[in-house]
Design a protein around this motif. Structure first.
Motif: not given
Ligand SMILES: Cc1cc2nc3c(=O)[nH]c(=O)nc-3n(C[C@H](O)[C@H](O)[C@H](O)COP(=O)(O)OP(=O)(O)OC[C@H]3O[C@@H](n4cnc5c(N)ncnc54)[C@H](O)[C@@H]3O)c2cc1C
Length: 462
Positions: A430-435
């Motif tokens: 949820a914190l990193y769009p490219r996770f």
């Protein structure tokens, strides 16, 4: 008593010299006689909170030897730098891959101010060779004992609204993947892999060399003073915009913070060490303060803070930006979107006060510019405020950090990969769009999970 200086204050609020013996910390062998040897000593991180019994340590003498080893080795492998992370990224009972023989300046480009180093080079061993070729790193973290690969693999950063984390200044890197393939990667040759590998957490392969965008050698003047935290936060954006670097060390159980402003200068070097007289005076003051319960400490800390004098020092950039931290501690750091920084910091300070947390370490409050890596705390289209809390290594950090961590979440914080946090894959997604993109690249490069330990499995949801 002589006026205190900011350096003495920060060193002493760490309490190490007064509270006696610290956890013994065994250093990694840095002089490997052979390139592969069974591990005879436990591995500990810098703070002593993390330990492991690796089956062996492998220390290649060149990149090809590293590639051959990765292609043929069996079982779990973890690359390790200088063990300065507080998060359990490194611990393994498999093989530690140590790059203490892949060090030093390999090549440089004078016209473009870039330089290539063996990835095992410690940051503190880069300043002088760079100065010799009229270059300097654009920014540095608080200390320089980390290796270049270790620091960039967790998006280590300094402070400055115009400065990104160190990983964002990588122009090229060499990644040796678990199957032994050697990838020379940059933004043109493999954009997605480049964005992932600049902050790779040691989960994509072993980085053997790194080229950094530097700048011309420069000198810095650092000024420090003390003021009310509310005043300093009110003016923070203005100060951050007008100084090359600006940061705060907010004092716990106090209304004051130490401010540090750092700017380029042509002034002559003037960086004297603290005097023994000053040191002795400070010890006495601190010993008195520590006997007072946290709930009654505010007037004392305020009084002490008001004695801290204005101070200045001038030196080569790499000597001003980094410090020596002899007292061992554990640390949690989150980066929150810039607009939330002041509110988040104030809530943390208030919580420490309300809960009478017995902590003397100051917090640290810094700005980090946005970047285009996949996983740096400041990746994406927002600048961030990075806020750190610390606890001396001889004390259990968990009650304090568990109390504060939800405040970081409330303000949209992303954890520093190298510091204590409790997040798993769902929250990180949820914190990193490219996770997810990072996870796919990891799965392609290491389908058997040979570079995973328990912590990384939790992070990636495996
Ligand atoms: C006193 C202190 C002060 C600090 N100050 C700051 C600060 O100001 N700013 C900040 O952002 N952080 C700071 N940190 C955190 C520190 O910079 C990071 O944790 C950093 O990652 C530690 O680097 P290291 O060389 O010790 O790597 P390690 O902790 O040994 O490893 C870190 C990660 O890098 C990976 N890695 C290491 N080498 C390689 C390689 N060759 N190839 C691929 N992966 C590799 C490891 O697998 C691991 O995932 C501080 C830490 C301490 C103890």
């Amino acid at each position: 008593m002589k006026p205190l200086t900011r350096r003495r204050f920060l060193a002493k609020t760490a309490l190490g010299t007064m509270l006696g013996a610290l956890n013994p910390v065994l250093a990694l062998s840095s002089q490997a006689a052979s390139s592969f040897f069974p591990a005879s000593t436990r591995w500990h991180n810098w703070s002593g909170a993390l330990a492991a019994n690796p089956s062996a340590r492998f220390s290649p003498t060149n990149d090809q030897q590293l590639a051959d080893f990765l292609a043929s080795a069996k079982g779990v492998l973890r690359p390790v730098g200088s063990g300065h992370s507080f998060a359990p990224l490194v611990p393994t009972d498999g093989v530690l891959v140590v790059l203490d023989q892949l060090t030093g300046l390999r090549s440089y480009d004078t016209a473009n101010n870039t330089a290539t180093f063996g990835a095992g080079t410690r940051l503190g061993d880069m300043g002088a060779p760079l100065a010799n070729i009229n270059q300097a790193m654009i920014n540095l973290p608080d200390i320089d004992r980390q290796t270049l690969a270790g620091a960039t693999s967790t998006a280590t950063h300094g402070t400055g609204i115009n400065f990104k984390c160190l990983s964002a200044y990588i122009t090229d890197l060499r990644l040796v993947t678990p199957n032994g393939e050697v990838h020379d990667v940059n933004a043109q040759s493999a954009p997605a892999l480049f964005d992932a590998a600049r902050v790779g957490l040691g989960a994509l392969g072993v980085v053997s060399q790194i080229t950094l965008q530097n700048t011309q050698r420069y000198r810095l003047k650092q000024t420090s003073w003390v003021d009310k935290t509310e005043n300093l936060l009110r003016d923070f954006d203005q100060q951050a915009a007008s100084h090359r670097h600006f940061e705060l060390f907010p004092l716990t159980h106090s209304d004051f913070s130490i401010a540090l402003a750092t700017d380029a200068t042509d002034e002559p070097i003037n960086n004297p060490p603290a005097s023994p007289e000053e040191e002795a005076g400070f010890d006495l003051a601190m010993q008195g303060w520590m006997k007072v319960p946290p709930s009654l400490r505010r007037p004392l800390v305020n009084g002490l803070a008001e004695q801290i004098g204005f101070s200045e020092r001038v030196d080569e950039s790499y000597k001003i930006l980094t410090n020596i931290r002899n007292t061992r501690f554990n640390e949690m750091e989150y980066a929150v979107p810039l607009k939330n920084g002041a509110a988040c910091l104030q809530e943390i300070l208030q919580t420490i006060s309300d809960a009478a947390v017995d902590v003397v370490f100051p917090l640290e409050y810094r700005y980090v510019s946005r970047d285009d890596t996949m996983l740096s705390m400041s990746s994406g289209d927002e600048d961030h405020a990075a806020i750190s809390i610390h606890r001396i290594a001889s004390e259990d950090y968990r009650p304090y950090f568990n109390l504060i961590e939800p405040i970081f979440w409330k303000y949209g914080g992303r954890p520093h990969w190298g510091k204590v946090h409790s997040l798993g894959a769902d929250q990180l997604m949820a914190l990193y769009p490219r996770f997810d993109e990072f996870r796919e690249i990891r799965a392609q490069l290491d389908p058997e999970g040979r570079l995973l330990n328990e912590h990384l499995r939790k992070i990636f949801g495996l």
